[in-house]
Design a protein around this motif. Sequence first.
Motif, PDB file in Angstrom:
ATOM      1  N   THR A 122       0.847  -1.192   0.000  1.00  0.00           N
ATOM      2  CA  THR A 122       0.000   0.000   0.000  1.00  0.00           C
ATOM      3  C   THR A 122       0.884   1.244   0.000  1.00  0.00           C
ATOM      4  OG1 THR A 122      -0.098   0.042   2.418  1.00  0.00           O
ATOM      5  CG2 THR A 122      -1.827  -1.177   1.272  1.00  0.00           C
ATOM      6  N   ALA A 123       0.383   2.297  -0.628  1.00  0.00           N
ATOM      7  CA  ALA A 123       1.055   3.597  -0.632  1.00  0.00           C
ATOM      8  C   ALA A 123       0.043   4.622  -0.125  1.00  0.00           C
ATOM      9  CB  ALA A 123       1.537   3.950  -2.028  1.00  0.00           C
ATOM     10  N   GLN A 124       0.499   5.837   0.118  1.00  0.00           N
ATOM     11  CA  GLN A 124      -0.387   6.863   0.685  1.00  0.00           C
ATOM     12  C   GLN A 124      -1.573   7.151  -0.228  1.00  0.00           C
ATOM     13  OE1 GLN A 124       1.594  10.505   1.669  1.00  0.00           O
ATOM     14  NE2 GLN A 124      -0.175  11.382   2.696  1.00  0.00           N
ATOM     15  N   SER A 125      -1.342   7.065  -1.538  1.00  0.00           N
ATOM     16  CA  SER A 125      -2.411   7.423  -2.475  1.00  0.00           C
ATOM     17  C   SER A 125      -2.984   6.247  -3.247  1.00  0.00           C
ATOM     18  CB  SER A 125      -1.886   8.466  -3.476  1.00  0.00           C
ATOM     19  OG  SER A 125      -0.713   7.992  -4.119  1.00  0.00           O
ATOM     20  N   GLY A 126      -2.563   5.005  -2.885  1.00  0.00           N
ATOM     21  CA  GLY A 126      -3.109   3.876  -3.620  1.00  0.00           C
ATOM     22  C   GLY A 126      -2.379   2.572  -3.356  1.00  0.00           C
ATOM     23  N   GLY A 133       4.548  -9.427 -14.301  1.00  0.00           N
ATOM     24  CA  GLY A 133       5.935  -9.014 -14.166  1.00  0.00           C
ATOM     25  C   GLY A 133       6.171  -7.527 -14.275  1.00  0.00           C
ATOM     26  N   VAL A 134       5.137  -6.744 -14.534  1.00  0.00           N
ATOM     27  CA  VAL A 134       5.252  -5.291 -14.660  1.00  0.00           C
ATOM     28  C   VAL A 134       4.586  -4.635 -13.451  1.00  0.00           C
ATOM     29  CG1 VAL A 134       4.698  -3.272 -16.072  1.00  0.00           C
ATOM     30  CG2 VAL A 134       5.239  -5.450 -17.176  1.00  0.00           C
ATOM     31  N   THR A 135       5.225  -3.609 -12.900  1.00  0.00           N
ATOM     32  CA  THR A 135       4.665  -2.914 -11.735  1.00  0.00           C
ATOM     33  C   THR A 135       3.670  -1.844 -12.181  1.00  0.00           C
ATOM     34  OG1 THR A 135       6.695  -3.265 -10.490  1.00  0.00           O
ATOM     35  CG2 THR A 135       5.224  -1.558  -9.682  1.00  0.00           C
ATOM     36  N   GLY A 136       2.521  -1.824 -11.531  1.00  0.00           N
ATOM     37  CA  GLY A 136       1.490  -0.843 -11.849  1.00  0.00           C
ATOM     38  C   GLY A 136       0.938  -0.202 -10.578  1.00  0.00           C
ATOM     39  N   PHE A 137      -0.096   0.618 -10.756  1.00  0.00           N
ATOM     40  CA  PHE A 137      -0.634   1.392  -9.631  1.00  0.00           C
ATOM     41  C   PHE A 137      -2.154   1.469  -9.716  1.00  0.00           C
ATOM     42  CE2 PHE A 137      -1.628   5.617  -7.655  1.00  0.00           C
ATOM     43  CZ  PHE A 137      -1.203   5.298  -6.373  1.00  0.00           C
ATOM     44  N   ILE A 138      -2.803   1.338  -8.563  1.00  0.00           N
ATOM     45  CA  ILE A 138      -4.253   1.555  -8.460  1.00  0.00           C
ATOM     46  C   ILE A 138      -4.472   2.720  -7.501  1.00  0.00           C
ATOM     47  CG2 ILE A 138      -6.504   0.591  -7.887  1.00  0.00           C
ATOM     48  CD1 ILE A 138      -5.371  -2.183  -8.234  1.00  0.00           C
ATOM     49  N   PRO A 139      -4.910   3.898  -7.981  1.00  0.00           N
ATOM     50  CA  PRO A 139      -5.202   5.015  -7.069  1.00  0.00           C
ATOM     51  C   PRO A 139      -6.339   4.645  -6.115  1.00  0.00           C
ATOM     52  CG  PRO A 139      -5.117   5.737  -9.379  1.00  0.00           C
ATOM     53  CD  PRO A 139      -5.158   4.236  -9.393  1.00  0.00           C
ATOM     54  N   LEU A 140      -6.319   5.212  -4.924  1.00  0.00           N
ATOM     55  CA  LEU A 140      -7.391   4.947  -3.958  1.00  0.00           C
ATOM     56  C   LEU A 140      -8.766   5.278  -4.537  1.00  0.00           C
ATOM     57  CD1 LEU A 140      -5.932   6.239  -0.561  1.00  0.00           C
ATOM     58  CD2 LEU A 140      -6.326   3.865  -1.262  1.00  0.00           C
ATOM     59  N   SER A 141      -8.811   6.323  -5.368  1.00  0.00           N
ATOM     60  CA  SER A 141     -10.084   6.726  -5.962  1.00  0.00           C
ATOM     61  C   SER A 141     -10.619   5.691  -6.941  1.00  0.00           C
ATOM     62  CB  SER A 141      -9.926   8.076  -6.673  1.00  0.00           C
ATOM     63  OG  SER A 141      -8.982   7.981  -7.729  1.00  0.00           O
ATOM     64  N   GLN A 142      -9.750   4.734  -7.344  1.00  0.00           N
ATOM     65  CA  GLN A 142     -10.165   3.710  -8.293  1.00  0.00           C
ATOM     66  C   GLN A 142     -10.423   2.361  -7.618  1.00  0.00           C
ATOM     67  OE1 GLN A 142     -11.088   4.151 -11.401  1.00  0.00           O
ATOM     68  NE2 GLN A 142     -10.669   6.332 -11.189  1.00  0.00           N
ATOM     69  N   LEU A 143     -10.547   2.385  -6.295  1.00  0.00           N
ATOM     70  CA  LEU A 143     -10.946   1.190  -5.548  1.00  0.00           C
ATOM     71  C   LEU A 143     -12.437   1.276  -5.250  1.00  0.00           C
ATOM     72  CD1 LEU A 143      -8.137   0.693  -2.862  1.00  0.00           C
ATOM     73  CD2 LEU A 143      -8.589  -0.755  -4.837  1.00  0.00           C
ATOM     74  N   LYS A 149     -12.465   0.185   2.431  1.00  0.00           N
ATOM     75  CA  LYS A 149     -12.580   0.034   3.886  1.00  0.00           C
ATOM     76  C   LYS A 149     -11.554  -0.930   4.465  1.00  0.00           C
ATOM     77  CE  LYS A 149     -17.571   0.922   3.696  1.00  0.00           C
ATOM     78  NZ  LYS A 149     -18.924   0.333   3.901  1.00  0.00           N
ATOM     79  N   LYS A 150     -10.865  -1.688   3.609  1.00  0.00           N
ATOM     80  CA  LYS A 150      -9.880  -2.664   4.104  1.00  0.00           C
ATOM     81  C   LYS A 150      -8.602  -2.660   3.268  1.00  0.00           C
ATOM     82  CE  LYS A 150     -12.476  -6.343   1.730  1.00  0.00           C
ATOM     83  NZ  LYS A 150     -13.083  -7.685   1.873  1.00  0.00           N
ATOM     84  N   VAL A 151      -8.116  -1.463   2.968  1.00  0.00           N
ATOM     85  CA  VAL A 151      -6.904  -1.307   2.155  1.00  0.00           C
ATOM     86  C   VAL A 151      -5.705  -2.008   2.786  1.00  0.00           C
ATOM     87  CG1 VAL A 151      -5.242   0.385   1.278  1.00  0.00           C
ATOM     88  CG2 VAL A 151      -7.681   0.839   1.087  1.00  0.00           C
ATOM     89  N   LYS A 152      -5.565  -1.912   4.111  1.00  0.00           N
ATOM     90  CA  LYS A 152      -4.406  -2.491   4.795  1.00  0.00           C
ATOM     91  C   LYS A 152      -4.345  -4.017   4.686  1.00  0.00           C
ATOM     92  CE  LYS A 152      -3.950   1.262   8.151  1.00  0.00           C
ATOM     93  NZ  LYS A 152      -3.981   1.649   9.593  1.00  0.00           N
ATOM     94  N   ASP A 153      -5.476  -4.635   4.365  1.00  0.00           N
ATOM     95  CA  ASP A 153      -5.517  -6.101   4.274  1.00  0.00           C
ATOM     96  C   ASP A 153      -5.254  -6.613   2.861  1.00  0.00           C
ATOM     97  OD1 ASP A 153      -6.276  -6.164   6.967  1.00  0.00           O
ATOM     98  OD2 ASP A 153      -8.406  -6.002   6.455  1.00  0.00           O
TER      99      ASP A 153
END
Length: 360
Positions: A122-126, A133-143, A149-153
């Motif tokens: 987890t990161a501060q914004s997503g 094999g490629v690293t990507g990102f999911i913004p919090l606004s796209q969850l 409600k359970k990002v830490k899990d």
Amino acid sequence: MARKREPQTMAELLVQASYQIKGLKRGQQIEGKVSEILSKAVLVDIGGKTEGMVLGREFEAASEFIKNLKVGDKVLVSVASPEDRFGQTLLSLKRAAAVSAWDRFTKAKEKNEEVEVKVLETAQSGLIVSAEGVTGFIPLSQLGATLQKKVKDLPGKRLKVKVLEVDQGLNRLVFSEKEVSEKEKIEKIKKLLGKVKIDQIFEGEVSSILPFGIFVKVDLSGEKIEGLVHISEISWEKADNLASQFSEGEKVKVLVIGKDEEEGKLSLSIKKTLPDPWQEKVKKYSPESLVQGKVVRLISSGAIIEIEEGVEGLLHISKIPPQMKIDVGDSLPCFVEKIEPEKRRLSLGLVLKEKPVGYK
């Protein structure tokens, strides 16, 4: 010398690598043909005395790519070791896997298809995720609401997502989980947005408060739609510490300033529902009016001068004599050259005892 263009597709990689194999070198790119796929290894015919092998960590690193391989497929491999202590040539499929993955994500975005990713951390914004094999990102606004409600899990979990942005050149890969988990809701919102008009005013309810703005739910034909009031649209004056100004559930009046039906986004403003105090304050000024102002900041085009609270003017750099040094905090005698309502700003000139050489 111009830098040689890096291949961007599997076809380009194979063309680049299609030459006669003589002596193998570590890192060398070779076109080969898959001859056998085992549970923990792939054998590749590279035209040598023996077949090359992809195994161990190299096999694990390209496991997603290998799942889609078939015997007889042409692949681009890199030489990891020309010859190990058993006389085997060890190969890597990492580069081929990466190129294949980027190509897959591009097509998935074009066709609006789902892909699977694994949450790394987890990161501060997503969420930081791994996909083929490629690293990507999911913004919090796209969850979706459930996962928010359970990002830490979520680290270690696999999620179904859709591709929002893909740019191999910038190594940028952005996904949306809610496009999958809240698909029906999003489709409904997109249709509802077609009924929303720019400059339409709603009575809304604050649903969440973030450092960059607040989300507000508005009612449209009995359905709730959420829009963003960016921090720049909160107040005519500078806004900060939004958590101290708003609370969830609070009623606010908002005006629609933009919408994106394709993305299902609604942009709102609170300040545009209120009178602009600048328009009233500036009525006391006219061209050639003499004013005393304080330098509040220096920019590349000159100095921003505060005439009174909420009213600023630009003293352009061309109006400042070359030998004159100006610092933040200085009080300067100026005159109004023109009023710029669209910029909410005055254009100022400097009151000088005598006109310096070269002054415009």
